[in-house]
Structures are given as C-alpha cells and as structure tokens.
Design a protein around this motif. Structure first.
Motif, PDB file in Angstrom:
ATOM      1  N   PRO A 181       0.843  -1.199   0.000  1.00  0.00           N
ATOM      2  CA  PRO A 181       0.000   0.000   0.000  1.00  0.00           C
ATOM      3  C   PRO A 181       0.879   1.251   0.000  1.00  0.00           C
ATOM      4  O   PRO A 181       1.943   1.274   0.629  1.00  0.00           O
TER       5      PRO A 181
ATOM      6  N   GLU B  79       2.529   4.684   0.886  1.00  0.00           N
ATOM      7  CA  GLU B  79       2.761   5.337   2.177  1.00  0.00           C
ATOM      8  C   GLU B  79       2.854   6.850   2.067  1.00  0.00           C
ATOM      9  O   GLU B  79       2.849   7.541   3.087  1.00  0.00           O
TER      10      GLU B  79
ATOM     11  N   PRO C 141      -3.931   4.680   1.014  1.00  0.00           N
ATOM     12  CA  PRO C 141      -3.360   3.347   0.814  1.00  0.00           C
ATOM     13  C   PRO C 141      -4.403   2.281   0.459  1.00  0.00           C
ATOM     14  O   PRO C 141      -4.036   1.217  -0.019  1.00  0.00           O
TER      15      PRO C 141
END
Length: 184
Positions: free
Chosen positions: A85, A87, A93
């Motif tokens: 995901p 950051e 995300p």
C-alpha cells in the motif's frame, strides 16, 4: 522457448532475489549512485542482509497487501517485483499501491520478464481494489523510466533528493490501474 511465468515468492527464493538485486543494481545503478554507496549496498555483506530481508518479506510481510512476486524461466528465478500500500501522505493506501521495486536479472533482460512482472503486479492490485499505482525512480534511470512510460506511466510532478553523500534525485511516477467496466 523456456517455460516462463510469474508466481508469489517462496522463502527458498530469497537467495536468488537478493543475488538478482545485487547484480541489477551493480549494472543499472553504476552511473546513478556514488560508487561508495553502490559498493555498500551491493557488497557480500549487503547481499546477506538483503537475503534475510527478502526472506522476511515472504514469511512475515508487514500486511497481507505487501507482496513479493518472482518471474521464473524453467524454474529459475530471473526477476522480482515487490509492492505494498502507498505510504506517501497524498495517497489513500486503500486505493493506491506502490511498486517498491521491479528488477530483472541482467543475464535474463529483454525477454519479457519485466512486462510479465508488471502485469502480474497490476492484476494482483486490481484484485485488492487498488486504482492507482505509484513508484519512485531515479531521475537518471532512463531504462526504467522508458519501460514504465511504454506501459502508460508518467511523472506526477513530485520529486525528492536522497542524501547519498551527494543528492540523488528521484521522481514519482504513477499510472491508473482501474479495471475497465466489463460489457454485460
């Protein structure tokens, strides 16, 4: 033609992944990174550290959405891609993922392995519901930037400088991975 494909990495792949990373960085980054930095991240001790980190990435990822895929040719690992995901604070995300790395062994370059890795990454992320994919690339890495541009990626206007004794500039690239609606 050899039997080729992409699959999730296994713990036993960690050594091959680390070796590919070191070979690819030595060749691809030799003109992009200061020599002492490149030696530090590609030396024998560094390769052992990378091997352990890649093993952990397979056996104990930070989340179920952190994944490591490997490209194989006749059961030989020839490349890998890792994603997670996103950051960066300007991305959600749940909707945006980051391609952390995509490397093909220089001994097996230009055989479609990078394209297969990228396609498998996108398929996996689409299944997870992601809509956008981002990555950070060295500004001078014309090979990676051209490869990603040919797949529909473009700079999104953000850049950062990494302190490696001298500043090394990276730019962020992005692409839309939203699935086209299916015809009913």
């Amino acid at each position: 033609m050899a039997d080729v494909g992409v699959r999730p990495a296994r713990r036993a792949d960690a050594g091959a992944v680390a070796a590919i990373q070191v070979r690819a960085w030595r060749q691809g980054y030799r003109d992009l990174l200061p020599a002492p930095v490149l030696e530090q991240v590609t030396g024998t001790e560094a390769e052992a550290v990378w091997r352990e980190r890649w093993s952990e990435a397979v056996t104990a990822p930070p989340s179920p959405r952190h994944r490591l895929l490997v490209a194989v040719a006749s059961d030989l690992v020839v490349g890998f891609a890792a994603h997670a995901p996103a950051e960066d604070p300007d991305h959600d995300p749940a909707a945006t993922a980051e391609l952390l790395t995509l490397l093909v062994d220089p001994l097996h370059a230009r055989a479609g392995h990078g394209s297969r890795l990228l396609a498998a990454t996108v398929d996996t992320l689409q299944d997870d519901g992601h809509e956008t994919l981002v990555t950070w690339a060295f500004e001078g890495d014309e090979v990676l930037r051209a490869f990603l541009a040919s797949a529909g990626w473009a700079p999104d206007g953000l850049a950062r400088d990494l302190d490696m004794g001298t500043p090394v500039r990276q730019i962020r690239l992005h692409t839309d991975i939203t699935r086209a609606p299916s015809a009913s």
